[in-house]
Design an enzyme around this catalytic site. Sequence first.
Site, PDB file in Angstrom:
ATOM      1  N   ASP A   1       0.791  -1.125  -0.099  1.00  0.00           N
ATOM      2  CA  ASP A   1      -0.200   0.106   0.060  1.00  0.00           C
ATOM      3  C   ASP A   1       0.764   1.397   0.164  1.00  0.00           C
ATOM      4  O   ASP A   1       1.878   1.305   0.665  1.00  0.00           O
ATOM      5  CB  ASP A   1      -0.896   0.076   1.262  1.00  0.00           C
ATOM      6  CG  ASP A   1      -1.816   1.237   1.415  1.00  0.00           C
ATOM      7  OD1 ASP A   1      -2.515   1.459   0.394  1.00  0.00           O
ATOM      8  OD2 ASP A   1      -1.761   1.893   2.418  1.00  0.00           O
TER       9      ASP A   1
ATOM     10  N   GLU B   1       1.313  -0.523  -5.177  1.00  0.00           N
ATOM     11  CA  GLU B   1       0.003   0.598  -5.281  1.00  0.00           C
ATOM     12  C   GLU B   1       1.339   1.890  -5.246  1.00  0.00           C
ATOM     13  O   GLU B   1       1.505   2.556  -4.427  1.00  0.00           O
ATOM     14  CB  GLU B   1      -0.735   0.605  -4.362  1.00  0.00           C
ATOM     15  CG  GLU B   1      -1.792   1.854  -4.497  1.00  0.00           C
ATOM     16  CD  GLU B   1      -2.390   2.476  -3.456  1.00  0.00           C
ATOM     17  OE1 GLU B   1      -3.375   3.254  -3.450  1.00  0.00           O
ATOM     18  OE2 GLU B   1      -1.916   2.238  -2.139  1.00  0.00           O
TER      19      GLU B   1
END
Length: 730
Positions: free
Chosen positions: A405, A458
């Site tokens: 993330d 990401e």
Amino acid sequence: MTTAVTQAIIDGFFDASNGDPFATLGMHETEQGIEIRTLLPDANRMVVIERESGKEITELDCVDERGFFVGVIPNCRQFFAYQLQVFWGNEAQIIEDPYRFHPMIDDLEQWLLSEGSMLRPYEVLGAHFMECDGVSGVNFRLWAPNARRVSIVGDFNYWDGRRHPMRFHSKSGVWELFLPKASLGQLYKFELIDCHGNLRLKADPFAFSSQLRPDTASQVSALPNVVEMTEARKKANQGNQPISIYEVHLGSWRRNLENNFWLDYDQIADELIPYVKEMGFTHIEFLPLSEFPFDGSWGYQPLGLYSPTSRFGSPEAFRRLVKRAHEAGINVILDWVPGHFPSDTHGLVAFDGTALYEHEDPREGYHQDWNTLIYNYGRNEVKNFLSSNALYWLERFGVDGIRVDAVASMIYRDYSRAEGEWIPNQYGGRENLEAIEFLKHTNWKIHSEMAGAISIAEESTSFAGVTHPSENGGLGFNFKWNMGWMNDTLAYMKLDPIYRQYHHNKMTFGMVYQYSENFVLPLSHDEVVHGKYSLLGKMPGDTWQKFANLRAYYGYMWGYPGKKLLFMGNEFAQGREWNYEESLDWFLLDENIGGGWHKGVLKLVKDLNQIYQKNRPLFELDNSPEGFDWLVVDDAANSVLAFERRSSNGERIIVVSNFTPVPRHNYRIGVNVAGKYEEILNTDSMYYEGSNVGNFGCVASEQIESHGRENSISVSIPPLATVYLRLKTK
């Protein structure tokens, strides 16, 4: 010889300030013989028993009525295994003395921990149920180098920090205590006196199980066995294979209809796995499942990195969920958050009174967007704590990949910061060199120790080399989310079709950089929250046009190069934004409620996945120019796009999209290979609740020049639709 025990030393135990208990407690050699000293607050009497024979050796003298006992065994010169018979009033109890056991961490382990090169520190630190000298118990270890004193507290000692102070190893900063008779399932924490003299009660950073919020204790749990990687799982992760990911938030995929409470891991396995299999997805991606205190973070602010969240059951139950997915031929990806952590006092913040896990300077250590703290990747122990956590989920739970993330927030020191709010790196630049090195190291560790597992980034900027090998200067990820493609294409789809002709490049620009990285096309949870509307809600027009737009977009996406990711609920076009506190709107699939529109999208996504898996041109050469060719790229006036996808063995599929509500009959497209093309998908099919404009199953090429090619086909392109035309080979 051991020095005498002074009253000051005894007082240090009872005010819980003694940081070196083994210097006093246990067996010690004196001139008179072996002296045994024990600390048991509130005990009345203490008798030493030889463990092997059960023979009473001596009764210890109570030298402090609060519960400190001392006794000498005259002329005894050898240490021996003993037990203590403790009298609490009129009741007697035989116990093991934790202070008779030798250190269990060796010099090599301490050196590896300090250097940050121990591959699996979770095998050493934390709480481990084990047997020592024939005695079962739990070995507790904690890294807290600047604490003055650390005690283990829990169900086994009335949460009394005076009873079990730990041994300090100065070489590594690790505190250790083997606690006999402590057992699996018991709750515990570490009680610290920090470097400033403040009392802190901390959960175990390496706990394998943790309490459900609002409670915050760790739980003694067995280290799960290793799950071996299989060849089938390895193959399913490869870049030349079809990868279609169903992104799931376990707390809101489905809930108990009676009380709106979560399903547990086993119930989820019973319902989710067959559904994902039926829908044709190849992978499930779970939003973070490391234990986290705040439901509203969706798991993206974790504290118990080694604890599967207890919201849905035990760690073993989560292992069963993953196993059920594997048995169905579905790989599992887990969202992983090494970028920041919340400042809850029981967690990592100021762990031993210093900025142990975070940076001390808020310009480096505070994340303004999320009110969280940023890890200090330059510290060996912290880097190892994090990178080994990724390996832990892959090895011990059988997870097939991680999705990291917020990578951009890690690799840039000025991320979301104004001038003066950040500190440049040693060369004066904005890159976080320590974070970059950490990511490279983590990916190296994953790929060297768990061959076949994948890592996905990401990463929302144009940072170069995210999916390039770390040995070639890249970050070493297998895939990167294509945020640029997602943002551009969604911006285009939001437009009224009248205006799309002026923004045609938003649907084509992605091919300019397509081969710079290995991409996943993400329609994730982030796109259906915080006032962004659902995917269906983004589409313009009336009900028919909204659904037609979404179907056309899905068709374009599944035909476009890159692996696929779709957040739950989008497969049936949920109309409202995602709400983490409620189940998805499954009732929309009832045709009496949803009018068949939602079920039509569900059928389309299922068919897209099936076609995707069965046709090599749609996945095999995603990252090679040999696998793609624009056929119609410049017809902005009609908002028509056409491209060819190819496989290594010459199979071809033409993808044609019309992003206006005007059907395009007799539309001519130049083709690279003459022949018959069968229509294998039409998002305007009546089966999907479309208008059923199409090509009667097949079109044949003609020797008519078009788009710079000698042969061409004349097709009917339905309104707001995408069609797939596959070259017949027989």
